[in-house]
Design a protein around this motif. Structure first.
Motif, short mmCIF file in Angstrom:
data_model
loop_
_atom_site.label_atom_id
_atom_site.label_comp_id
_atom_site.label_asym_id
_atom_site.label_seq_id
_atom_site.Cartn_x
_atom_site.Cartn_y
_atom_site.Cartn_z
N ALA A 140 5.29 -36.82 -29.29
CA ALA A 140 3.84 -36.97 -29.18
C ALA A 140 3.48 -38.21 -28.38
O ALA A 140 2.56 -38.17 -27.54
N VAL A 141 4.18 -39.32 -28.61
CA VAL A 141 3.90 -40.55 -27.87
C VAL A 141 4.15 -40.34 -26.39
O VAL A 141 3.38 -40.80 -25.53
N ALA A 142 5.23 -39.64 -26.08
CA ALA A 142 5.55 -39.40 -24.67
C ALA A 142 4.48 -38.55 -23.99
O ALA A 142 4.09 -38.83 -22.85
N ARG A 143 4.00 -37.55 -24.70
CA ARG A 143 2.98 -36.68 -24.09
C ARG A 143 1.66 -37.41 -23.92
O ARG A 143 0.96 -37.24 -22.91
N VAL A 144 1.28 -38.24 -24.90
CA VAL A 144 0.04 -39.00 -24.78
C VAL A 144 0.15 -40.02 -23.66
O VAL A 144 -0.82 -40.27 -22.92
N ALA A 145 1.34 -40.62 -23.49
CA ALA A 145 1.53 -41.59 -22.41
C ALA A 145 1.39 -40.94 -21.04
O ALA A 145 1.04 -41.62 -20.06
N ARG A 146 1.66 -39.62 -20.97
CA ARG A 146 1.51 -38.92 -19.69
C ARG A 146 0.07 -38.51 -19.41
O ARG A 146 -0.22 -37.98 -18.35
N GLY A 147 -0.83 -38.74 -20.40
CA GLY A 147 -2.24 -38.48 -20.15
C GLY A 147 -2.86 -37.40 -21.01
O GLY A 147 -4.06 -37.13 -20.87
N GLU A 148 -2.09 -36.77 -21.92
CA GLU A 148 -2.67 -35.75 -22.78
C GLU A 148 -3.51 -36.40 -23.88
O GLU A 148 -3.31 -37.56 -24.24
N ARG A 149 -4.42 -35.63 -24.45
CA ARG A 149 -5.29 -36.14 -25.50
C ARG A 149 -4.56 -36.17 -26.84
O ARG A 149 -3.76 -35.30 -27.16
#
Length: 598
Positions: A140-149
């Motif tokens: 989840a942290v990786a996906r949020v760091a890529r710009g996802e909400r």
């Protein structure tokens, strides 16, 4: 040591003096610990903190047992000292966490923020567990760091948004996304244009801020779009909290309201989409809107509904406990205390305040708020003020409020049956004029005796049915028929023309009433046997006299005529709920005025 001391007590004293605990010795010998403490005091041995069986922790000042530590506690302390969490170790070993904390304190090991098993987040000052991070959290942290909400990732992975935010904070990553300036203001209901002021005043619930005009103040002050604000609400669960009879609006409900305003929908359309009444939506928009005021013209420039601000203020308004209106001295509190000292019920106080101060809302209060101030609040509440005042007046401080009247028993089976009392025949209540029943015409009275202690004295009471006006007569010596009828004649003569009928029970004290009292002046009628509900006004008044002034067992020979006159004035100056908070004095004047003009 006395010669009468029990051998078990002597043995217990000896063992405690040797260093054993009082509670252990009491359990083994089957005696009460207080017996041992008394024996220790008689011998002059220490029984407090300095006793050999009492070992106190210098940090907590609490008792530390001197029995040997259990192996599980020793193992738990060793594991926590290596960095494991107290709660995890306690669950695995089957012991209470407080046992481990006490053992850590005995060894002088840190148990607070500096403990190896306690890692605090410097931003939130909350504990961060040192167990390995779950793979879903890492993803989840990786996906949020890529710009996802955050909210989208949390829903797809099935975890709570706060878990992702905490993981982002541990890594030092930003947890909020900057919001670009919005071209359109979805909360701007007025489509007209307004001159741009040099200074803008932002007024929100409880705040007023002046913002200097910079490059583009309008864009800086405009609300965000619904898509932009959603990320700020990802920490708030999308659940509606049930409160009372209804359900509070959630953060997503407020986002939907903001989006509906942006789309130009009416409150009815927004309410239909949310499944809520349109008045709920209208009140929410009115409460949660921020007004931007032009200081030059003091006119509202914009009315903007910001869901984030509205949700924050809604949470602040829902916080409990709140400061109650009677917590601090005020004019309202002084008036309420004075009414309660006069034995007014809280409901009477509420209605009387509305009658005396119809336009002053600061002097209005509900009866429930008065009850809470008397029975729910702690020290410094209204109850302490009244109790202290009662002590100064030499009154019972435990009787702050009078109790309610008791309900009547079921109707007697012999009620309405024919009786052989000669003074009743021909004067039954069924022969009373019908205008006495509807209370529209004044002059119809109900009477009875309140008997004193031992049946030696009495108090004669008369109550007018339409106005509840009360007359009292002191009968300190006896309450024979001649005495009672003579007192009635005096009371009728004191108010000429105000008596049409008197309704009494079938007591023998009225045996000679019809022979003495002229029926052309005042008719006398009698209730059915065992039917006090046929004189309800007098029964209620007698009950109030018992509860407020003369409790059961009062000897009226010891009551002065002056005090009885004061009681009569107090009864007639008490607001009655059935009269719309008017007093009998006021109602009597009103009734007599209407009767005179007709």
């Amino acid at each position: 040591m006395t010669s009468k001391e029990h051998p078990l007590t002597q043995e217990a004293t000896r063992r405690v003096a040797g260093g054993e605990r009082v509670i252990d010795v009491a359990e083994k010998l089957g005696i009460h610990p207080s017996t041992i403490y008394l024996a220790l005091k008689r011998r002059g041995l220490p029984v407090g903190a300095g006793a050999p069986h009492r070992v106190l922790n210098p940090q907590t000042n609490r008792h530390i047992p001197n029995n040997p530590e259990r192996p599980t506690t020793t193992e738990a302390v060793a594991r926590v000292a290596r960095g494991e969490r107290v709660i995890t170790v306690a669950k695995e070993l089957g012991i209470h966490p407080s046992t481990i904390y006490l053992a850590l304190k005995r060894r002088g090991l840190p148990v607070g923020a500096g403990a190896p098993h306690r890692v605090l987040n410097p931003q939130t000052n909350r504990h961060i567990p040192n167990n390995p991070e779950r793979p879903t959290t890492t993803e989840a942290v990786a996906r949020v760091a890529r710009g996802e909400r955050v909210i989208t990732v949390a829903k797809e992975l099935g975890i709570h948004p706060s878990t992702i935010y905490l993981a982002l904070k541990r890594r030092g990553l930003p947890t909020s996304v900057p919001t670009p300036p919005a071209d359109n203001d979805y909360g701007h209901h007025d489509q007209g244009t307004t001159p741009t002021p040099t200074t803008t005043v932002i007024t929100s619930p409880g705040t007023t801020t002046q913002v200097p005009k910079t490059s583009d103040t309008t864009n800086e002050l405009s609300s965000r779009t619904a898509d932009d604000v959603t990320a700020d609400f990802s920490l708030v669960p999308n659940t509606r909290i049930k409160t009372g009879r209804g359900v509070r609006l959630s953060s997503n409900d407020r986002l939907a309201i903001a989006q509906g305003i942006h789309e130009g929908l009416s409150t009815r359309a927004i309410g239909k989409k949310l499944g809520r009444h349109h008045s709920v939506i209208a009140r929410e928009i009115a409460r949660g809107s921020t007004r931007y005021t032009d200081p030059a013209t003091t006119t509202v420039k914009k009315l903007v509904y910001n869901p984030q601000t509205a949700h924050y203020h809604a949470q602040q308004q829902a916080r409990r406990p709140k400061v109650r209106i009677l917590d601090h001295p005020s004019r309202l509190r002084d008036v309420v205390v004075e009414y309660l000292l006069r034995k007014f019920s809280p409901k009477r106080v509420e209605q009387r305040l509305q009658l005396d101060y119809p336009n002053d809302m600061s002097m209005h209060i509900s009866h429930e708020a008065i009850y809470q101030s008397l029975y729910i609040q702690g020290r410094g509440s209204l109850r302490e003020v009244i109790e202290e005042e009662l002590r100064q007046r030499d009154m019972d401080p435990s009787k702050v409020l009078i109790r309610g009247g008791r309900s009547r028993k079921p109707r007697s089976k012999i009620a309405g049956l024919r009786n052989r009392r000669g003074w009743v025949v021909g004067a039954e209540i069924t022969t009373r004029p019908p205008e006495a029943d509807d209370r529209r015409v004044p002059g119809h009275w109900e009477g009875d005796l309140v008997i004193g202690a031992g049946g030696q004295s009495a108090l004669l009471t008369l109550v007018e049915r339409s106005s509840r006006f009360t007359l009292l007569k002191h009968l300190p010596d006896d309450h024979a028929s001649s005495t009672v009828v003579g007192a009635l004649q005096e009371m009728i003569a004191s108010m000429p023309g105000k008596f049409s009928t008197i309704t009494w029970d079938q007591g023998s004290e009225m045996a000679s009433a019809r022979k003495v009292i002229d029926p052309q002046v005042c008719g006398v009628y009698f209730c059915d046997p065992h039917s006090p509900w046929q004189r309800p006004t007098n029964e209620n008044t007698n009950g109030e006299i018992r509860r407020r002034f003369y409790p059961k067992g009062t000897d009226f020979r010891e009551v002065t005529a002056e005090h009885m006159a004061w009681v009569q004035d107090e009864l007639n100056d008490t607001p009655r709920l059935v009269l719309g908070a008017l007093t009998p004095y006021e109602k009597m004047n009103e009734v007599l005025t209407v009767a005179t003009t007709q």
